[in-house]
Design a protein around this motif. Structure first.
Motif, PDB file in Angstrom:
ATOM      1  N   TYR A   1     -25.036  25.764  23.070  1.00  0.00           N
ATOM      2  CA  TYR A   1     -25.272  26.838  24.021  1.00  0.00           C
ATOM      3  C   TYR A   1     -23.915  27.268  24.583  1.00  0.00           C
ATOM      4  CZ  TYR A   1     -30.182  25.438  23.835  1.00  0.00           C
ATOM      5  OH  TYR A   1     -31.453  25.151  23.408  1.00  0.00           O
ATOM      6  N   PRO A   2     -23.831  28.419  25.216  1.00  0.00           N
ATOM      7  CA  PRO A   2     -22.533  28.847  25.762  1.00  0.00           C
ATOM      8  C   PRO A   2     -21.917  27.777  26.659  1.00  0.00           C
ATOM      9  CG  PRO A   2     -24.093  30.662  25.845  1.00  0.00           C
ATOM     10  CD  PRO A   2     -24.872  29.459  25.396  1.00  0.00           C
ATOM     11  N   GLY A   3     -20.753  27.301  26.266  1.00  0.00           N
ATOM     12  CA  GLY A   3     -20.042  26.299  27.049  1.00  0.00           C
ATOM     13  C   GLY A   3     -20.579  24.892  26.932  1.00  0.00           C
ATOM     14  N   CYS A   4     -21.527  24.648  26.035  1.00  0.00           N
ATOM     15  CA  CYS A   4     -22.151  23.316  25.964  1.00  0.00           C
ATOM     16  C   CYS A   4     -22.609  23.026  24.544  1.00  0.00           C
ATOM     17  CB  CYS A   4     -23.336  23.247  26.924  1.00  0.00           C
ATOM     18  SG  CYS A   4     -24.336  21.748  26.768  1.00  0.00           S
ATOM     19  N   LEU A   5     -22.164  21.891  24.003  1.00  0.00           N
ATOM     20  CA  LEU A   5     -22.672  21.397  22.729  1.00  0.00           C
ATOM     21  C   LEU A   5     -23.782  20.392  23.054  1.00  0.00           C
ATOM     22  CD1 LEU A   5     -22.506  21.334  19.663  1.00  0.00           C
ATOM     23  CD2 LEU A   5     -20.725  19.578  19.846  1.00  0.00           C
ATOM     24  N   ALA A   6     -25.028  20.869  23.064  1.00  0.00           N
ATOM     25  CA  ALA A   6     -26.148  20.052  23.532  1.00  0.00           C
ATOM     26  C   ALA A   6     -26.475  18.916  22.562  1.00  0.00           C
ATOM     27  CB  ALA A   6     -27.385  20.936  23.739  1.00  0.00           C
ATOM     28  N   ASN A   7     -26.482  19.209  21.277  1.00  0.00           N
ATOM     29  CA  ASN A   7     -26.724  18.199  20.240  1.00  0.00           C
ATOM     30  C   ASN A   7     -25.591  18.268  19.235  1.00  0.00           C
ATOM     31  OD1 ASN A   7     -30.344  18.725  20.122  1.00  0.00           O
ATOM     32  ND2 ASN A   7     -29.141  17.347  21.397  1.00  0.00           N
ATOM     33  N   ASP A   8     -25.003  17.112  18.953  1.00  0.00           N
ATOM     34  CA  ASP A   8     -23.839  17.061  18.076  1.00  0.00           C
ATOM     35  C   ASP A   8     -24.106  16.108  16.905  1.00  0.00           C
ATOM     36  OD1 ASP A   8     -21.355  17.072  16.908  1.00  0.00           O
ATOM     37  OD2 ASP A   8     -20.274  16.248  18.624  1.00  0.00           O
ATOM     38  N   ALA A   9     -24.549  16.685  15.775  1.00  0.00           N
ATOM     39  CA  ALA A   9     -24.755  15.930  14.529  1.00  0.00           C
ATOM     40  C   ALA A   9     -25.642  14.706  14.740  1.00  0.00           C
ATOM     41  CB  ALA A   9     -23.404  15.532  13.935  1.00  0.00           C
ATOM     42  N   ILE A  10     -26.839  14.924  15.283  1.00  0.00           N
ATOM     43  CA  ILE A  10     -27.740  13.821  15.613  1.00  0.00           C
ATOM     44  C   ILE A  10     -28.599  13.444  14.403  1.00  0.00           C
ATOM     45  CG2 ILE A  10     -29.790  13.208  16.978  1.00  0.00           C
ATOM     46  CD1 ILE A  10     -28.537  14.637  19.319  1.00  0.00           C
ATOM     47  N   ASP A  11     -28.664  12.145  14.147  1.00  0.00           N
ATOM     48  CA  ASP A  11     -29.553  11.571  13.138  1.00  0.00           C
ATOM     49  C   ASP A  11     -30.650  10.785  13.844  1.00  0.00           C
ATOM     50  OD1 ASP A  11     -28.052  12.545  10.984  1.00  0.00           O
ATOM     51  OD2 ASP A  11     -26.754  10.773  10.975  1.00  0.00           O
TER      52      ASP A  11
END
Length: 521
Positions: free
Chosen positions: A23-33
């Motif tokens: 989202y703007p200014g926020c990486l809410a989920n980063d390569a989640i397994d």
């Protein structure tokens, strides 16, 4: 104890591979397994802002991932919307129920299932069959507004089970339940798992996770921080996985007896004109300076009505002003600003819209309730003092925000709660009334809030905490009681009661009648 861990299947029920969402200014989920097997009860843990809600929305089709893939029973799926998720056998029970109170159980379920399911009348036999099979008895013709919060949750779950569910997602499912109702829910969940249904369980109550879940995935900062078997971990170890440093998060605070009474409520009765609300019946309550009194209760049993009467949002006629007293001052007829002038501070249950104005900056939100603290002079706002107060709140309570000009709506729930509580505490109140102070916040934010409440208590303030979290109330309260159907149990020293007894009070099983019921005002 949870069921034995299911034998791994070569094909997981649900598998997420490197799911990312920005989202703007926020990486809410980063390569989640994430992988969930048939019949597995899998916990998803993490602080507020860790990415749990975003991940659930992706699984349920509310939003779509920017990258990565979702596999359902080995087949790649692009989950476009909740209707598609439900057609595959994915159901979700949200923390806030989505039921029409003026409709019956059967009507609510029929609406969710669509026209193909038949009329509400035609669904009634199956509702009875499914609810009895899983030990969640429901009467299909009952109107929702007449149900307890635990019964309403049953409607949500039965609504999912009526649709051949294969994965059930539960978001903070015990936050509105008594301990006894939570135990009954766990029996149902274990039964579902034994029949092959997968369950994704989101909770901040680590004891529940350890008792129920076969495995857990922990998120921190939008990434997977680790996996574990909850039954093999302590609460401290789980908390450490969630926040990185768990020292002091699960503290035990000494109990005190307090000094002279500051808040006195005497035979308080009030008729609620709302047909779906709760009327109060002859409440007697005393909170001493230098103590924390905790009031438990399932939502809808008079908490909102009591809070409105104590805060001044609902007043009584001047003739009844003695029903509520601050020290020697009768205040039941006074408005909120007059009560604040006598030492009241108030943390409402609803953060956005009640505790803070979403579109206003944090600095302006600080001014809303602290304007009597020298922030206004001769009708002019002292902007430098407002800014200084907001900055002091941010620093002392560890509020994660770019600056004091950030809009309140942009903060996570836990950070906004810390700001609101800090705003009230820094006014050095003689009486603090806090509703659900750590509702929906992670263990780190909860620990910060608890320490602040204890420090205020030790400085001599009278504190009343209304909460549905019994673990929290036992941790920080010096005396305890419970509300049920507008009646208040007697208060007991925390060390002299038990979870089972307080759970009984929440269900209306009082040791003795409270104050004789007075005519409603």
């Amino acid at each position: 104890m949870p069921n034995p861990v299911p034998v791994p299947d070569p094909t997981p029920r649900l598998q997420l591979r490197r799911i990312s969402k920005r989202y703007p200014g926020c990486l809410a989920n980063d390569a989640i397994d994430l992988s969930i097997q048939p019949g597995e009860i899998h916990a998803l843990l993490g602080e507020n802002g860790a990415g749990k809600s975003t991940l659930m929305k992706i699984i349920y089709g509310v939003t779509q991932a920017d990258s990565g893939e979702l596999l359902w029973q080995g087949q790649r799926q692009l989950m476009r919307n909740p209707a598609q998720a439900r057609s595959l056998g994915i159901g979700m029970v949200f923390q806030h129920f989505s039921l029409f109170e003026t409709l019956s159980v059967a009507q609510n379920i029929a609406l969710a299932m669509g026209a193909k399911a038949g009329t509400p009348k035609a669904l009634e036999p199956k509702i009875r069959e499914v609810s009895q099979r899983y030990g969640m008895a429901l009467e299909p013709d009952r109107l929702v507004h007449s149900l307890s919060m635990g019964e309403r949750q049953r409607v949500e779950i039965i609504r999912c089970l009526m649709q051949d569910i294969r994965l059930l997602i539960l978001d903070e499912p015990t936050s509105v339940l008594t301990p006894q109702e939570a135990d009954e829910l766990f029996v149902t969940l274990r039964r579902l798992a034994s029949e092959g249904c997968s369950i994704l369980f989101i909770s901040h109550k680590l004891g529940e996770v350890r008792a129920l879940c076969h495995s857990a995935t922990v998120l921190r900062g939008g990434r997977v921080a680790g996996h574990c078997v909850p039954a093999d971990c302590s609460d401290q170890q789980l908390a450490q996985l969630m926040v990185g440093e768990a020292a002091g998060l699960l503290a035990h605070y000494p109990k005190v007896s307090g000094g002279p009474a500051f808040l006195r409520v005497q035979n308080l009765a009030w008729h609620n004109p709302d047909p779906f609300g709760c009327s109060l019946q002859g409440l007697d309550l005393e909170v001493r300076s230098g103590e924390i009194v905790g009031i438990a209760g399932v939502a809808g049993n008079g908490q909102d009505e009591l809070l409105a009467l104590l805060s001044g949002e609902q007043t009584l006629p001047r003739a009844d002003s003695q029903r509520i007293c601050f020290a020697e001052h009768a205040v039941a007829h006074l408005r909120p600003d007059a009560r604040r002038a006598l030492g009241l501070a108030f943390v409402p249950a609803e953060r956005l819209g009640h505790g803070a104005v979403p579109e206003l900056s944090l600095a302006d939100n600080a001014l809303l309730t602290a304007f009597q603290q020298g922030l206004v002079s001769h009708g002019l706002i002292q902007r430098d003092k407002v800014q200084a107060l907001a900055q002091q709140i941010i620093q002392r309570f560890g509020v994660k925000t770019p600056d004091a000009q950030t809009p309140a709506r942009s903060l996570s729930g836990g950070n906004l709660q810390k700001f609101i509580l800090g705003r009230e505490i820094l006014q050095q109140p003689r009486l603090l009334i806090a509703a659900h102070p750590t509702w929906g916040v992670d263990v780190g934010a909860a620990a910060t809030i608890h320490r602040a409440l204890i420090a205020l208590r030790d400085a001599g303030a009278a504190i009343l905490v209304i909460s549905e979290d019994l673990d929290e109330l036992f941790q920080i309260s010096d005396r305890l009681g419970a509300l049920c159907s507008g009646r208040l149990s007697a208060l007991k020293a925390t060390g002299d009661t038990t979870l089972v007894e307080v759970g009984g009070w929440m269900a209306g099983q009082f040791d003795a009648p409270c104050h004789p019921t007075a005519p409603a005002l």
